[in-house]
Structures are given as C-alpha cells and as structure tokens.
Write a protein that holds these residues in place. Structure first.
Motif, PDB file in Angstrom:
ATOM      1  N   GLN A 128       3.515   0.115   6.252  1.00  0.00           N
ATOM      2  CA  GLN A 128       3.040  -1.260   6.065  1.00  0.00           C
ATOM      3  C   GLN A 128       4.205  -2.234   5.920  1.00  0.00           C
ATOM      4  O   GLN A 128       4.158  -3.364   6.425  1.00  0.00           O
TER       5      GLN A 128
ATOM      6  N   THR B 186       6.253   3.611   3.225  1.00  0.00           N
ATOM      7  CA  THR B 186       5.007   3.087   3.748  1.00  0.00           C
ATOM      8  C   THR B 186       5.274   2.248   4.994  1.00  0.00           C
ATOM      9  O   THR B 186       6.084   1.309   4.948  1.00  0.00           O
TER      10      THR B 186
ATOM     11  N   LYS C  33       0.847  -1.187   0.000  1.00  0.00           N
ATOM     12  CA  LYS C  33       0.000   0.000   0.000  1.00  0.00           C
ATOM     13  C   LYS C  33       0.884   1.240   0.000  1.00  0.00           C
ATOM     14  O   LYS C  33       1.712   1.416   0.905  1.00  0.00           O
ATOM     15  N   PRO C  34       0.749   2.099  -1.002  1.00  0.00           N
ATOM     16  CA  PRO C  34       1.626   3.272  -1.101  1.00  0.00           C
ATOM     17  C   PRO C  34       1.558   4.160   0.130  1.00  0.00           C
ATOM     18  O   PRO C  34       0.506   4.320   0.763  1.00  0.00           O
ATOM     19  N   GLY C  35       2.706   4.746   0.470  1.00  0.00           N
ATOM     20  CA  GLY C  35       2.789   5.688   1.581  1.00  0.00           C
ATOM     21  C   GLY C  35       3.065   7.079   1.053  1.00  0.00           C
ATOM     22  O   GLY C  35       2.478   7.497   0.060  1.00  0.00           O
ATOM     23  N   LYS C  36       4.000   7.774   1.679  1.00  0.00           N
ATOM     24  CA  LYS C  36       4.313   9.140   1.254  1.00  0.00           C
ATOM     25  C   LYS C  36       5.698   9.179   0.620  1.00  0.00           C
ATOM     26  O   LYS C  36       6.588   8.397   0.952  1.00  0.00           O
TER      27      LYS C  36
ATOM     28  N   TRP D  17       5.925   3.334  -4.329  1.00  0.00           N
ATOM     29  CA  TRP D  17       5.143   3.328  -3.079  1.00  0.00           C
ATOM     30  C   TRP D  17       5.706   4.252  -2.001  1.00  0.00           C
ATOM     31  O   TRP D  17       5.091   4.448  -0.968  1.00  0.00           O
TER      32      TRP D  17
END
Length: 355
Positions: free
Chosen positions: A122, A120, A40-43, A117
């Motif tokens: 995750q 992240t 899941k992509p973050g910043k 991504w």
C-alpha cells in the motif's frame, strides 16, 4: 479537491508528527481539503523483531532507578501524543472518495524496517483508489537495494511505483533505488517541515535558557567520548544539557514538550547536538549552530541531507573536536536561499498535481 495523505502520522515521534502537520497544512494552503489515510499492515519480512521499549531500557545497564524513570517518561510521552498531539492532526481515517492521494513524506518506502505494519505494498501505491496518486519526499531510509534484493521485494516495489502519476523522494539513496527498479529518475524535494512556517505556532518564550540541546532517539547518544566532550563544553560555557522530547539518561534535564515547543527549544539553543534526520532539519530551519553525529546506520541519509545544503562540515565522528565544530560559522544566508529555492520547487510540484 479532496486530498488524502498516506503517511506515518500515527508514529509517536516528533519528526513524524511535524512532517505530517506540515504537509497537510501546505496542501490546505493551496485550497484543498486534506485528511489522512491509515497504513494497512502487510507482512513482517524481517525476522529480527524486537521490543523497542525493552531495548531502550536495556541500554541503562541495570540501573533500576533510571529504568523506572525512562518507563514513566515513555509512558507519559505516549499518552501526550495520543490525547493531545494526534488530535491536532485530526488523524481519524475518513471514508472519502479522494481526487488525489499523496504518499509521504518521511520513511514511507522503508520496507525492510522493523515496524508495526511490516512490508505493505500500500505504501508504494497498491490499492489506492484515486484518479491521481503521487508521492512527496518519500524515503527508503535504511532500506538499500541490497536489502530489497535480499528480501525479494524488488518486483512489487518497482511495479507499484511505476504506476504512480509522479514519484518524489527526499534523498539520493531513494532516488537511486527508484531509478534502478523503475527505470526513471524521480523528482527530489525537501522535507515538508522546511516548506511550512511554524512561527505563529511556536511559543515566544520557553522555560529554559543557556543550554545545549540534545536530540536523538531515546538513549542512542551514549558514546562516552561524545558525552564527555558535550559535558566539557557545558562546563566551559556554564550551560545546561537538555534533552527535549526524547530521553538521554546522562543529560541534566529530560523534558517533555509539545511539537511546537520542541521547535522553540531548537530556536533558543546555544548549540544543538543531534544524530537524527529531523534533528538536523530543525537545526537548519532554526539557523542554529549544530553538529550531526554520523554512524553506519544513518550516514547515507544524514550526509545526503547535509550535502544538499552545503553543510557536510557539520557532520562529526567520535574523534572530532566538538567545540571547534560547534563554533565554526554557518553561512545561513546561503542556506536559507537554498531552502527558499527548494520550497518554491516543492510547492510547484504539489500545485501541479493538486490543481
């Protein structure tokens, strides 16, 4: 048990594909059902974004014909991965209540790299809903403690990793980061491609013989001194210079192969020259005469890999005698003993948390 792997299986890269394939099949050999989880992509914390394809093409210094060939090569490779190779992995994410989630392997902890991504949490375990979450041979890659502190991400990394049931990394830089941020020594394990036997998947014959295999990121092996030395060796021994799976515009041939054909090209090479982690791993796995080019950007992880197998003498710089290095005998009997020992250690670790 239902096992999920959070890895870099969508990356168009032979090493990423083969490590994902190896880990999945190693787990399934233990008797568990296994599937992949998407990142899941973050910043984007690194502001220096770049267009990867354009940077590769720019390295051709204005040669229109070579640029066109590279564009076609990259486009065809991308199509092959998406239509032929990724389906082998069965990477379509499934909605499953997992018993165990394994983060890894590859550079899953490389939070400061420029990628799709970004950073992240995750990938360090946040939000992963399973009774047991571990990592296997994860790497921070080029991410160092200095970079982590620079981008102020030490707290989320440390807090998330401390919550894992077990942390396994593949190199000393990663182990040092975990120890500093989490306060404990993580376990260290070898890349999953070294614990899986590809023999039955590799084609027994390939289309080429009598060649030097070049394996590096597209157009990254471009130093004139290195190229000249490789060409002199090829001329001396009447060898072709082949780049398989990646593009080097100065090679005699640039070919696209399946991941398993790539391993066969390593197996049958007279010599291998590489500047990548997995290029070094595949050379060791196939017991080939090889050298690994060290640069500031890769020295940490590659020297650490060579050190683990007592092969630091296979590293080269621009001024080294390439021919002499390639013809120095490698004691693969001892290297293979280390691999077998590390393989047993890795399988025992996985079995412990997947039982």
């Amino acid at each position: 048990m239902k096992i999920g792997i959070l890895s870099m299986q969508h990356v168009i890269n032979y090493g990423s594909f083969l490590q994902a394939y190896s880990l999945k099949n190693a787990i399934e050999k233990l008797g568990d059902n296994c599937s992949f989880i998407d990142i899941k992509p973050g910043k984007q914390i690194n502001p220096r974004q770049r267009e990867i394809l354009q940077s590769k093409i720019t390295r051709l210094h204005g040669n229109i014909i070579k640029k066109a060939k590279l564009r076609r090569y990259i486009s065809k490779r991308e199509t092959l991965f998406k239509t032929k190779f990724f389906p082998i992995l069965d990477i379509e994410e499934k909605k499953i209540n997992y018993d165990v989630i394994v983060i890894g392997s590859d550079e899953v902890f490389n939070g400061t790299q420029q990628c799709a991504w970004g950073f992240t949490e995750q990938l360090y375990g946040k939000g992963l809903n399973a009774p047991t979450v571990i990592s296997y041979a994860g790497s921070f890659g080029a991410t160092t403690l200095e970079k982590i502190y620079h981008y102020h991400i030490e707290k989320p990394i440390g807090e998330n990793l401390r919550k894992l049931n077990a942390v396994s990394v593949r190199d000393q830089n990663s182990a040092d980061i975990v120890k500093t941020l989490c306060g404990f020594e993580p376990e260290q394990h070898i890349d999953p491609t070294l614990i899986f036997d590809f023999t039955e998947l590799e084609p027994p014959k390939i289309n080429d013989d009598n060649y030097i295999l070049i394996y590096g990121y597209d157009n990254r092996i471009k130093e004139k001194k290195i190229i000249q030395k490789i060409q002199e060796i090829a001329q001396k021994e009447k060898l072709k210079i082949i780049s398989a799976g990646v593009w080097q515009d100065w090679c005699d041939k640039n070919i696209l192969v399946t991941p398993f054909e790539l391993l066969a090209y390593f197996r049958n090479a007279k010599y291998v020259v590489t500047d990548t982690f997995h290029g070094t791993v595949f050379s060791i796995k196939q017991n080939r005469p090889f050298v690994t080019i060290l640069r500031d950007s890769n020295t940490e992880k590659l020297y650490d890999l060579l050190r683990r197998f007592n092969l630091t003498d296979r590293s080269v710089t621009l001024d080294d005698d390439l021919y002499q290095k390639l013809n120095e005998t490698i004691n693969y009997e001892e290297v293979n003993k280390i691999i077998e020992k590390e393989k047993e250690k890795s399988i025992a670790y996985l079995r412990k948390y997947l039982a």
